[in-house]
Write a protein that holds these residues in place. Structure first.
Motif, PDB file in Angstrom:
ATOM      1  N   VAL A 188      28.044  46.602  45.678  1.00  0.00           N
ATOM      2  CA  VAL A 188      28.574  45.286  46.018  1.00  0.00           C
ATOM      3  C   VAL A 188      29.424  44.812  44.845  1.00  0.00           C
ATOM      4  O   VAL A 188      28.956  44.784  43.703  1.00  0.00           O
ATOM      5  CB  VAL A 188      27.455  44.279  46.311  1.00  0.00           C
ATOM      6  N   ILE A 189      30.653  44.453  45.136  1.00  0.00           N
ATOM      7  CA  ILE A 189      31.554  43.935  44.110  1.00  0.00           C
ATOM      8  C   ILE A 189      31.746  42.445  44.353  1.00  0.00           C
ATOM      9  O   ILE A 189      32.149  42.029  45.443  1.00  0.00           O
ATOM     10  CB  ILE A 189      32.915  44.658  44.138  1.00  0.00           C
ATOM     11  N   ILE A 190      31.432  41.649  43.357  1.00  0.00           N
ATOM     12  CA  ILE A 190      31.585  40.196  43.464  1.00  0.00           C
ATOM     13  C   ILE A 190      32.930  39.810  42.862  1.00  0.00           C
ATOM     14  O   ILE A 190      33.140  39.915  41.660  1.00  0.00           O
ATOM     15  CB  ILE A 190      30.442  39.463  42.736  1.00  0.00           C
ATOM     16  N   GLY A 191      33.843  39.385  43.718  1.00  0.00           N
ATOM     17  CA  GLY A 191      35.175  38.990  43.262  1.00  0.00           C
ATOM     18  C   GLY A 191      36.261  39.808  43.934  1.00  0.00           C
ATOM     19  O   GLY A 191      36.314  41.036  43.780  1.00  0.00           O
ATOM     20  N   GLY A 192      37.108  39.116  44.705  1.00  0.00           N
ATOM     21  CA  GLY A 192      38.184  39.794  45.426  1.00  0.00           C
ATOM     22  C   GLY A 192      39.538  39.548  44.797  1.00  0.00           C
ATOM     23  O   GLY A 192      40.542  39.411  45.494  1.00  0.00           O
ATOM     24  N   GLU A 232      42.640  33.245  43.312  1.00  0.00           N
ATOM     25  CA  GLU A 232      42.360  32.536  42.067  1.00  0.00           C
ATOM     26  C   GLU A 232      43.320  32.982  40.979  1.00  0.00           C
ATOM     27  O   GLU A 232      44.516  32.843  41.131  1.00  0.00           O
ATOM     28  CB  GLU A 232      40.882  32.744  41.671  1.00  0.00           C
ATOM     29  N   THR A 233      42.807  33.540  39.897  1.00  0.00           N
ATOM     30  CA  THR A 233      43.646  33.881  38.738  1.00  0.00           C
ATOM     31  C   THR A 233      44.748  34.876  39.093  1.00  0.00           C
ATOM     32  O   THR A 233      45.800  34.895  38.451  1.00  0.00           O
ATOM     33  CB  THR A 233      42.761  34.434  37.610  1.00  0.00           C
ATOM     34  N   ALA A 293      34.172  38.496  38.684  1.00  0.00           N
ATOM     35  CA  ALA A 293      34.465  37.142  39.153  1.00  0.00           C
ATOM     36  C   ALA A 293      35.253  36.334  38.123  1.00  0.00           C
ATOM     37  O   ALA A 293      35.266  35.096  38.178  1.00  0.00           O
ATOM     38  CB  ALA A 293      33.168  36.423  39.495  1.00  0.00           C
ATOM     39  N   GLY A 294      35.894  37.012  37.189  1.00  0.00           N
ATOM     40  CA  GLY A 294      36.743  36.323  36.222  1.00  0.00           C
ATOM     41  C   GLY A 294      35.987  35.281  35.433  1.00  0.00           C
ATOM     42  O   GLY A 294      34.887  35.518  34.915  1.00  0.00           O
TER      43      GLY A 294
END
Length: 375
Positions: free
Chosen positions: A7-11, A41-42, A256-257
């Motif tokens: 699971v990767i948190i942050g797209g 986001e960023t 998630a930066g």
């Protein structure tokens, strides 16, 4: 759910790039993104530069002095807001401790090697997948309005020359030959540096291309999914709690930066990362004859001007303000002023009222390096 999935948190850019790499290794991948789409986001409207030429962290003694003197000065390039001080106090002490000449040089070298590796991978990926994201391989230019900044930059670069950094100093005449649109302000310049191995491109468009590729490879991306906690047992990850459902997995990548430190805090981990707010404004260009060819970096102003296809973007400033996402008019005006003093004629032709304005949060570690690997 398959416990062996990752699971990767942050797209954003980092999360999607990680997903793609894991899919190529045969992994089962699920990306979770809290926003309504990827790259919102960023990664959405940043300067769009892949610059191994910019490896220095932001804790040089000169930058620290700028930050400390910025309190209460809305026009400062680097601004610390009083309300943010409690949240960055301990982090800030570590930030200052990491500013010694030895640590600063080590971090610069580390970042250069990583950035060069990343740029080479990006180029190979682009060619292999045959994608486009308004990229340019011309390189980037640094311009200098005083000799002290020019000499300081050349001195820093000289320490990396033996490690493979490629650059060329330009006098004002040569600078204008390379980028004719700078002729208008040639009397204000002291010189420049060209980095012909740098690249530029629209990070958001790159994210959208990655999204397509990940789905084609069988990866899954769930948007509008908030992370509210983790499932753990005896200091081992057992799953992720989301706003929709609990997901069982023992493999989690946090990408998630700036929000990563808030997530790791739920696990009792203290990740020394804090958000640093940046702004950009993007304007449509109707007359491409007025548009510069090169992305230009003005180090004194901590700003960059990047041309895209029929657009130009001014990005910069650094604001320590926590997660306050309010668009401050004074900060946007600063960027428009930078455009005016760099490309006066172009600025006068653009419809500033139709500019796309944006702010986002850069994740900044206390030593200027990224965190890659296991906790």
């Amino acid at each position: 759910m398959n416990k062996k999935q990752t699971v990767i948190i942050g797209g954003g850019l980092q999360g999607l790039a990680s997903a793609n790499a894991l899919l190529d290794r045969g992994e089962d991948v699920l990306v979770l993104e809290r926003r309504e789409g990827v790259g919102m986001e960023t990664s959405f409207s940043n300067a769009g530069m892949i610059t191994p030429s910019q490896p220095e962290p932001w804790n040089s003694k000169r930058d620290i002095i700028k930050m400390l003197s910025s309190l209460g000065n809305e026009n400062s390039v680097m601004l610390i807001r009083l309300k943010a001080i409690p949240s960055i106090f301990t982090w800030g002490l570590r930030f200052i401790l990491n500013s010694s000449s030895k640590r600063f040089h080590q971090t610069s070298l580390h970042n250069f090697n990583l950035s060069k590796y990343s740029k080479d991978l990006t180029r190979s990926f682009r060619e292999m997948q045959n994608i486009t994201y308004e990229e340019s391989t011309l390189g980037t230019l640094k311009i200098f309005r005083n000799n002290q900044s020019l000499n300081e930059s050349l001195n820093s670069l000289s320490k990396l020359r033996d490690h493979g950094i490629v650059y060329r100093e330009l006098n004002v005449e040569d600078l204008v030959k390379v980028e004719p649109q700078l002729k208008e302000i040639s009397q204000d310049l002291k010189g420049g540096i060209i980095f012909e191995e740098d690249e530029t491109g629209d990070a958001y468009l790159f994210c959208k291309e990655l999204e397509k590729i990940i789905r084609e490879k069988g990866g899954r991306i769930h948007t509008s999914t908030e992370i509210i906690g983790f499932l753990s047992h005896r200091k081992k990850i057992m799953g992720v709690k989301t706003s929709r459902v609990d997901i069982q997995t023992n493999r989690v990548v946090i990408a998630a930066g700036s929000w990563s430190y808030q997530l790791t805090k739920l696990l009792g981990l203290n990740l020394p990362i804090r958000p640093v707010k940046g702004y950009s404004t993007t304007l449509d260009v109707e007359d491409n004859n007025l548009c510069p060819s090169y992305a230009v970096i003005d180090e004194d102003l901590h700003a960059a001007i990047t041309p895209f296809k029929n657009r130009i973007r001014v990005a910069g400033t650094a604001e320590f303000t926590g997660f306050d996402d309010e668009l401050k008019k004074a900060r946007i005006d600063n960027l428009l002023d930078i455009l005016k003093i760099t490309y006066p004629t172009l600025a006068s032709e653009l419809v500033q009222e139709e500019a796309q304005i944006w702010s986002g949060f850069r994740p900044m570690s206390s030593d200027g390096r990224p965190f890659i690997g296991k906790t």
